[in-house]
Enzyme design. Structure first.
Site, mmCIF file in Angstrom:
data_model
loop_
_atom_site.group_PDB
_atom_site.id
_atom_site.type_symbol
_atom_site.label_atom_id
_atom_site.label_comp_id
_atom_site.label_asym_id
_atom_site.label_seq_id
_atom_site.Cartn_x
_atom_site.Cartn_y
_atom_site.Cartn_z
ATOM 1 N N ASP A 50 -26.819 21.848 20.310
ATOM 2 C CA ASP A 50 -26.172 21.257 21.456
ATOM 3 C C ASP A 50 -25.044 21.764 22.121
ATOM 4 O O ASP A 50 -24.036 21.923 21.362
ATOM 5 C CB ASP A 50 -25.653 19.855 20.974
ATOM 6 C CG ASP A 50 -25.608 18.644 22.030
ATOM 7 O OD1 ASP A 50 -25.451 18.771 22.847
ATOM 8 O OD2 ASP A 50 -26.065 17.488 21.484
ATOM 9 N N GLU A 90 -29.024 17.011 29.560
ATOM 10 C CA GLU A 90 -28.653 15.677 29.825
ATOM 11 C C GLU A 90 -28.284 15.412 31.120
ATOM 12 O O GLU A 90 -27.120 15.711 31.588
ATOM 13 C CB GLU A 90 -27.917 15.181 28.653
ATOM 14 C CG GLU A 90 -27.549 13.804 28.831
ATOM 15 C CD GLU A 90 -26.103 13.385 28.215
ATOM 16 O OE1 GLU A 90 -25.942 12.184 27.920
ATOM 17 O OE2 GLU A 90 -25.015 14.127 28.081
ATOM 18 N N ASP A 136 -25.461 19.195 26.996
ATOM 19 C CA ASP A 136 -24.482 17.812 27.153
ATOM 20 C C ASP A 136 -24.139 17.702 28.806
ATOM 21 O O ASP A 136 -23.397 18.755 29.170
ATOM 22 C CB ASP A 136 -23.666 17.816 26.211
ATOM 23 C CG ASP A 136 -22.810 16.695 26.154
ATOM 24 O OD1 ASP A 136 -23.296 15.565 25.696
ATOM 25 O OD2 ASP A 136 -21.603 16.644 26.603
ATOM 26 N N HIS A 144 -28.388 9.085 20.601
ATOM 27 C CA HIS A 144 -27.130 8.770 19.968
ATOM 28 C C HIS A 144 -25.984 8.023 20.738
ATOM 29 O O HIS A 144 -25.182 7.544 20.262
ATOM 30 C CB HIS A 144 -26.438 10.008 19.217
ATOM 31 C CG HIS A 144 -25.993 10.895 20.227
ATOM 32 N ND1 HIS A 144 -26.764 11.654 21.001
ATOM 33 C CD2 HIS A 144 -24.523 11.226 20.803
ATOM 34 C CE1 HIS A 144 -26.201 12.394 21.832
ATOM 35 N NE2 HIS A 144 -24.970 12.076 21.839
ATOM 36 N N ASP A 145 -26.365 7.703 21.988
ATOM 37 C CA ASP A 145 -25.652 7.075 22.852
ATOM 38 C C ASP A 145 -26.313 5.824 23.327
ATOM 39 O O ASP A 145 -25.767 4.870 24.154
ATOM 40 C CB ASP A 145 -25.568 7.816 24.299
ATOM 41 C CG ASP A 145 -24.651 9.214 24.093
ATOM 42 O OD1 ASP A 145 -23.841 9.069 23.041
ATOM 43 O OD2 ASP A 145 -24.846 9.941 25.024
HETATM 44 O O1 TEU Z 1 -23.035 11.816 27.037
HETATM 45 C C1 TEU Z 1 -22.785 12.092 28.456
HETATM 46 C C2 TEU Z 1 -22.794 10.869 29.205
HETATM 47 O O2 TEU Z 1 -23.343 11.222 30.608
HETATM 48 C C3 TEU Z 1 -22.467 9.562 28.814
HETATM 49 O O3 TEU Z 1 -21.886 8.864 29.987
HETATM 50 C C4 TEU Z 1 -23.532 8.731 28.451
HETATM 51 O O4 TEU Z 1 -24.396 8.251 29.491
HETATM 52 C C5 TEU Z 1 -23.121 7.480 27.801
HETATM 53 O O5 TEU Z 1 -22.413 7.864 26.627
HETATM 54 C C6 TEU Z 1 -23.939 6.289 27.452
HETATM 55 O O6 TEU Z 1 -23.175 5.493 26.851
HETATM 56 C C7 TEU Z 1 -22.885 13.325 26.452
HETATM 57 C C8 TEU Z 1 -23.166 12.732 24.990
HETATM 58 O O7 TEU Z 1 -24.375 12.488 24.714
HETATM 59 C C9 TEU Z 1 -22.082 11.662 24.485
HETATM 60 O O8 TEU Z 1 -22.278 11.802 23.128
HETATM 61 C C10 TEU Z 1 -20.689 12.319 24.626
HETATM 62 O O9 TEU Z 1 -19.830 11.568 24.121
HETATM 63 C C11 TEU Z 1 -20.363 12.804 25.973
HETATM 64 O O10 TEU Z 1 -21.497 13.421 26.537
HETATM 65 C C12 TEU Z 1 -19.254 13.856 26.191
HETATM 66 O O11 TEU Z 1 -19.474 14.896 25.461
#
Ligand code: TEU
Ligand code: CA
Length: 586
Positions: free
Chosen positions: A127, A286, A229, A360-361
């Site tokens: 990542d 992403e 990311d 994971h989000d």
């Molecule tokens: O997430 C980026 C992102 O676009 C977030 O707004 C996502 O849509 C949101 O967390 C959903 O609730 C990435 C990673 O996947 C996340 O875990 C990190 O916290 C973030 O970048 C910062 O690096």
């Protein structure tokens, strides 16, 4: 030159390992690229498996679990960031891209993981968090030390606005101003996420070169790919202007103002050209903010990436990502339309998509996409069928294969995710009650998918012998890998069966996608057809029985049904079926 030879060696070794691993029965689909024919599995390293009793998952835990992952058909393991980090955002704040955080192990553990995975035909996917670093990264430490050092311009610094406050009214994605004042420079720096995650200045060629070097370091270690990311935020507008305030805090969400800014593709093209030539790695971005219509230039024939996570479907119930209390009702045809849009867009340009329902989000998909009260085993199988039979590379989020569901802890203090706190406070600030804010946390908290993976019905679900950093979901006595392995009707065994089916029926890998009855309000149905065979997949996403016109199944034979008995023309609640016919029928 030396680098090139290493790369060729790495590619050859990987190819031999893959050949060795693809025993009889494995598909020889027409897709020439290895990552199109495999299943990817996301490992939230912190919550996967702990081997030293500190309550935190580690790299050794992954190495010990490779046979489990192999049985699931996983050929690519995306590891969430395990680099040196203060862990303000669980590793998405990187202090050193060239080191493993001691909490997860050592570089020797990583080398061992890459090697052991390779023996099983599995590649590691790193990542890369390149929109920002940690504020503890030496790059930032140097940058903030003054206006005239080598790294002064590596981050995004601006003088205070006219009123002496922040340069603009932008709100960070995690809430609050996106600007943080630094007294030494007498300036503000921009952070799209936490204030401990300052944004890198991609306009500076030295920064772009440094990031290419990081990626090449990992390519030379033999990884199989990268997840990039938050990649849509790397390019900022030429002029920084206030946005229209969109909430009581008078700020304006940064996402709408900076995501997918024109010129971003040039940065990504340069990055791709600096990293992928001479390798067989893939890059998946992403890409929150890229619409399905834009997929061709991102991932088409000569797109800047191999795949991007297009996320319309996971936001189907959330019109404003910042406000978890403001949800919207949706209907099944809408969801289907979102999936089909990415499928169609990439088909016409020979592009490729990652298929995913969780990460994971996101909340667990059973809670997210199925009606309340849906049977979780039948539901997990229905969604698993979708995940593993659409066109594209499926990305399983750890635990999804066990049919894991959300948690609902009573107090906000029990939560760990920093964005969950920010959303909670934001909701209170907007005038929602504590009860409403907590209900939203239960529904959307990123911790839902971050609870420890449930291995056994033993203490702490077999995740750790210590105290887990985040509580285990209470349901682990029934839902865990060991019990599910022993139960032929479990979600886990359904995934294993589907993974095997994919490798035996090439049309599920390289076949075209065509949606059937898009207006149907209960059933998601589509065909996957290549030159020799056509699979027809029908999934009832509701808790009521559903009927359909069986003409689409003429000459087709049943391969698999998740119900005890099935009949052409009807589906039981949450039933998923796969039929197969010779190509060209109908
Ligand atoms: O997430 C980026 C992102 O676009 C977030 O707004 C996502 O849509 C949101 O967390 C959903 O609730 C990435 C990673 O996947 C996340 O875990 C990190 O916290 C973030 O970048 C910062 O690096
Ligand atoms: Ca550990």
């Amino acid at each position: 030159m030396k680098k090139r030879i290493y790369r060729i060696l790495a590619v050859l070794t990987a190819a031999c390992l893959l050949l060795a691993a693809s025993g009889a029965g494995a598909a020889k689909a027409e897709n020439e690229l290895w990552w199109k024919n495999t299943i990817a599995y996301e490992i939230y390293v912190r919550s996967f498996r702990d081997t030293n009793g500190d309550g935190i998952g580690d790299l050794k835990g992954i190495t010990q679990s490779l046979d489990y992952l192999k049985e699931l058909g996983a050929g690519a393991l995306w590891l969430t960031p395990c680099y040196a980090s203060p862990q303000e955002d669980n590793g998405y704040d990187i202090a050193n891209f060239y080191e493993i955080d001691p909490v997860y192990g050592t570089m020797a553990d990583m080398d061992e993981l890459i090697r052991e995975a390779g023996k099983r035909g599995i590649r590691i996917v790193m990542d890369l968090v390149f929109n920002h670093t940690s504020d503890a990264n030496p790059w930032f430490v140097e940058s903030r030390a003054g206006r005239n050092n080598e790294k002064s311009d590596w981050y995004i610094w601006r003088d205070p606005g006219e009123d002496g406050g922040a340069p603009t009214n932008w709100r960070s994605i995690f809430g609050g101003s996106a600007w943080e004042y630094d007294p030494i420079r007498g300036q503000y720096y921009l952070h799209t996420f936490l204030k401990q995650q300052p944004d890198l200045n991609w306009e500076n060629p030295e920064v772009r070169k440094a990031l290419i070097d990081v990626a090449n370091f990992w390519v030379n270690k033999g990884v199989g790919g990268f997840r990039l990311d938050a990649i849509t935020y790397i390019k900022k507008p030429a002029v920084f202007e206030n946005g229209r305030p969109d909430a009581d805090d008078r700020l304006s969400g940064i996402h709408a103002l900076t995501a997918d800014t024109p010129g971003i593709l040039d940065f990504l093209r340069e990055f791709q050209e600096g990293v992928t030539p001479g390798t067989d790695i893939f890059m998946v971005g992403e890409a929150n903010g890229v619409a399905p219509e834009e997929l061709p230039e991102w991932v088409g024939g000569d797109g800047v990436m191999d795949m991007i996570f297009e996320i319309s479907h996971v936001l189907i119930d959330l019109p404003d990502e910042m406000n978890w209390c403001k949800t919207r009702e949706w209907k099944i045809p809408e969801l289907k339309k979102m999936f089909s849009a990415s499928q169609e867009m990439t088909r016409s340009t020979k592009g490729w998509v990652p298929v995913f329902l969780e990460n994971h989000d996101q909340p667990r998909s059973i809670n997210h996409f199925l009606p309340e009260g849906a049977d979780r085993v039948a539901g997990g199988k229905a969604l698993g069928t979708l995940l593993l039979t659409m066109r594209g590379t499926p990305f399983i989020m750890q635990g999804e294969e066990l049919g894991l569901v959300n948690v609902a802890w009573e107090s906000i203090d029990e939560y760990k995710d920093v964005s969950t706190f920010n959303h909670y406070w934001f909701a209170l600030g907007e005038g929602y009650t504590q009860e409403e804010a907590m209900a939203a946390v239960h529904r959307f908290s990123r911790d839902n998918a971050r609870t420890p993976l449930q291995w056994t019905d033993g203490e702490n679900a077999g995740f750790t012998t210590g105290t887990p950093w985040i509580p285990v979901n209470e349901d682990y006595k029934t839902f865990n890998a060991a019990s599910e392995k022993a139960d032929p009707d479990s979600v886990l065994n359904w995934y294993i069966t589907l993974a095997k089916l994919r490798s035996e029926h090439e049309e599920l890998l390289d076949g075209d996608y065509r949606e059937l009855f898009p207006e149907h309000e209960q059933i998601f149905a589509y065909e996957r057809e290549n030159e020799t065979a056509k699979a027809v997949i029908l999934i009832n996403l509701t808790t009521e029985p559903a009927a359909y016109d069986p003409a689409c199944l003429e000459g087709a034979e049943l391969l698999l049904s998740s119900a005890k008995e099935t009949e052409k023309g009807t589906l039981a609640p949450l039933e998923a079926v796969i039929y197969e016919a010779p190509a060209g029928k109908q």
